[in-house]
Structure formats: C-alpha cells, structure tokens
Design an enzyme around this catalytic site. Structure first.
Site, mmCIF file in Angstrom:
data_model
loop_
_atom_site.group_PDB
_atom_site.id
_atom_site.type_symbol
_atom_site.label_atom_id
_atom_site.label_comp_id
_atom_site.label_asym_id
_atom_site.label_seq_id
_atom_site.Cartn_x
_atom_site.Cartn_y
_atom_site.Cartn_z
ATOM 1 N N ASN A 80 51.353 16.220 -66.660
ATOM 2 C CA ASN A 80 50.981 17.619 -66.423
ATOM 3 C C ASN A 80 52.181 18.535 -66.566
ATOM 4 O O ASN A 80 53.306 18.178 -66.205
ATOM 5 C CB ASN A 80 50.281 17.790 -65.068
ATOM 6 C CG ASN A 80 51.079 17.275 -63.892
ATOM 7 O OD1 ASN A 80 51.850 16.328 -64.010
ATOM 8 N ND2 ASN A 80 50.896 17.891 -62.744
ATOM 9 N N GLU A 96 53.195 22.339 -65.663
ATOM 10 C CA GLU A 96 52.777 23.541 -64.943
ATOM 11 C C GLU A 96 53.494 24.782 -65.455
ATOM 12 O O GLU A 96 54.408 24.694 -66.292
ATOM 13 C CB GLU A 96 53.005 23.327 -63.436
ATOM 14 C CG GLU A 96 52.122 22.194 -62.917
ATOM 15 C CD GLU A 96 52.176 22.000 -61.412
ATOM 16 O OE1 GLU A 96 53.075 22.564 -60.738
ATOM 17 O OE2 GLU A 96 51.301 21.270 -60.910
ATOM 18 N N CYS A 138 46.863 19.913 -67.702
ATOM 19 C CA CYS A 138 46.724 18.573 -67.120
ATOM 20 C C CYS A 138 47.300 17.508 -68.054
ATOM 21 O O CYS A 138 47.315 17.671 -69.284
ATOM 22 C CB CYS A 138 45.256 18.235 -66.897
ATOM 23 S SG CYS A 138 44.437 19.214 -65.647
ATOM 24 N N GLU A 160 46.002 14.651 -68.906
ATOM 25 C CA GLU A 160 45.028 14.050 -69.814
ATOM 26 C C GLU A 160 44.875 14.870 -71.089
ATOM 27 O O GLU A 160 44.780 14.325 -72.193
ATOM 28 C CB GLU A 160 43.656 13.936 -69.141
ATOM 29 C CG GLU A 160 43.640 13.069 -67.906
ATOM 30 C CD GLU A 160 43.933 13.841 -66.620
ATOM 31 O OE1 GLU A 160 44.799 14.736 -66.634
ATOM 32 O OE2 GLU A 160 43.302 13.526 -65.596
HETATM 33 N N1 THU Z 1 46.144 17.645 -62.815
HETATM 34 C C1 THU Z 1 46.161 16.812 -63.904
HETATM 35 O O1 THU Z 1 47.178 16.693 -64.593
HETATM 36 N N2 THU Z 1 45.038 16.143 -64.196
HETATM 37 C C2 THU Z 1 43.869 16.216 -63.499
HETATM 38 O O2 THU Z 1 42.856 15.653 -63.936
HETATM 39 C C3 THU Z 1 43.842 16.942 -62.223
HETATM 40 C C4 THU Z 1 44.992 17.834 -61.963
HETATM 41 C C5 THU Z 1 47.357 18.398 -62.503
HETATM 42 C C6 THU Z 1 47.233 19.865 -62.766
HETATM 43 C C7 THU Z 1 48.284 20.425 -61.844
HETATM 44 O O3 THU Z 1 49.543 20.403 -62.522
HETATM 45 C C8 THU Z 1 48.349 19.435 -60.697
HETATM 46 O O4 THU Z 1 47.682 18.269 -61.148
HETATM 47 C C9 THU Z 1 47.705 19.934 -59.420
HETATM 48 O O5 THU Z 1 46.413 20.360 -59.677
#
Ligand code: THU
Length: 161
Positions: free
Chosen positions: A62, A64, A73, A75
C-alpha cells in the site's frame, strides 16, 4: 418470490505453515512486500504477491498519500503492475497480508471492496479463476478459489456490451 442463498466457500488453515508449498512461498513474498509499504498515516502495512501462470511473482504494497484518498491498496498496486508489465499473462493466485506496529493483526485481512472489483476485472478477462489467499500477521489463513466467489452479484463488462 423465493428465498435465495449466496455464500462463499473456501479453506481455512490454522496458520501459514499448513499451506501447500506454492501458496506458502507466495505468502512469504507478500510478507516481504510489506517492507516496501508506504503507510505513514495508518501504519497498517499491507503486502500482496501475485503468482503469474509462468511462475513470475509480482508484488505490491500500500502506498498512502497526505491527501488520503489518493493513496492506493497493496492489491491494486500489484494487479496494475502485472497488467502494465505483462498484459498477456494470466494471474494464478494472489496472497495478501498485513501488519501494524499498533497491534498484532491476528485475523485474515481480506481485500477491500474496491480491490475485489479491480481483481474481478482481470479474472473475467482471463477466463480463469484467481485464487485468493489472505491472512493477518499471524494466525489463520483463508483460501478461496476465485474472486467472483467473494463478490456475489458482481458487476462486470458483460453488462455494457
Ligand atoms: N489497505 C490495503 O492495502 N488493502 C486492503 O485491502 C485494505 C486496506 C491499505 C490502505 C491503507 O493504506 C491502509 O491499508 C489502511 O486502510
């Protein structure tokens, strides 16, 4: 009117040591990928690893952003990386994991709705299911045999043409 049931099925493993070797290796790559997570705001580090049909592994984490919705995210980072790098290779499976300095993530971390939808697009296009394997930092691992199973009554391109 009649009542209908829609349910997903899969396998629940006690922990990653119980996984078949190929899945365990993929999960190890997903764990490594959490190290490249850029999560200064949530500190929730997510890693994902895709196994392509020819054995290539593509990872994502992920990423941000100070403008929160501009983050992405793990994925989707991985699946778009795969689509952009190897547009003609099929995806066999995806492993997902997460960890946090705030608490031990001891429950399986399934992909968010937007990631399921994004993964579905690729599964539909390749006409072969993508196996989903997900866990937290420790503990149980869930394995399901397709993305569509995780998205009942899903929307795809077939509605548009
Ligand atoms: N996040 C993911 O990378 N994948 C998911 O399926 C759920 C959430 C990340 C997004 C964000 O950077 C952090 O988790 C908190 O939501």
């Amino acid at each position: 009117m009649k009542k209908i049931k829609f349910e997903a099925s899969g396998h629940l493993y006690e922990n990653m040591d119980e996984l078949p070797q190929e899945d365990r290796c993929l999960m190890e790559e997903a764990i490594k990928a959490t190290q490249s997570s850029y999560a200064p705001y949530s500190q929730f580090k997510v890693g994902s690893a895709l196994l392509m049909e020819d054995g290539t592994i593509i990872t994502g984490s992920n990423q941000e952003n100070a403008a929160y919705p501009s983050g992405m995210c793990a994925e989707r980072v991985a699946i778009w990386k795969a689509g952009a790098t190897f547009p003609n290779k099929k995806v066999k499976s995806i492993a997902i994991t997460a960890n946090s300095p705030h608490k031990i993530v001891d429950r399986p971390v399934g992909p968010c709705g937007a990631c399921r939808q994004t993964l579905l697009e690729y599964e539909v296009n390749q006409q072969e299911p993508i196996t989903l394997i997900f866990m937290g930092e420790v503990g149980n691992v869930v394995k399901t045999s397709s993305i569509s199973e995780m998205l009942p009554f899903s929307f795809d391109g077939s509605y548009l043409h």
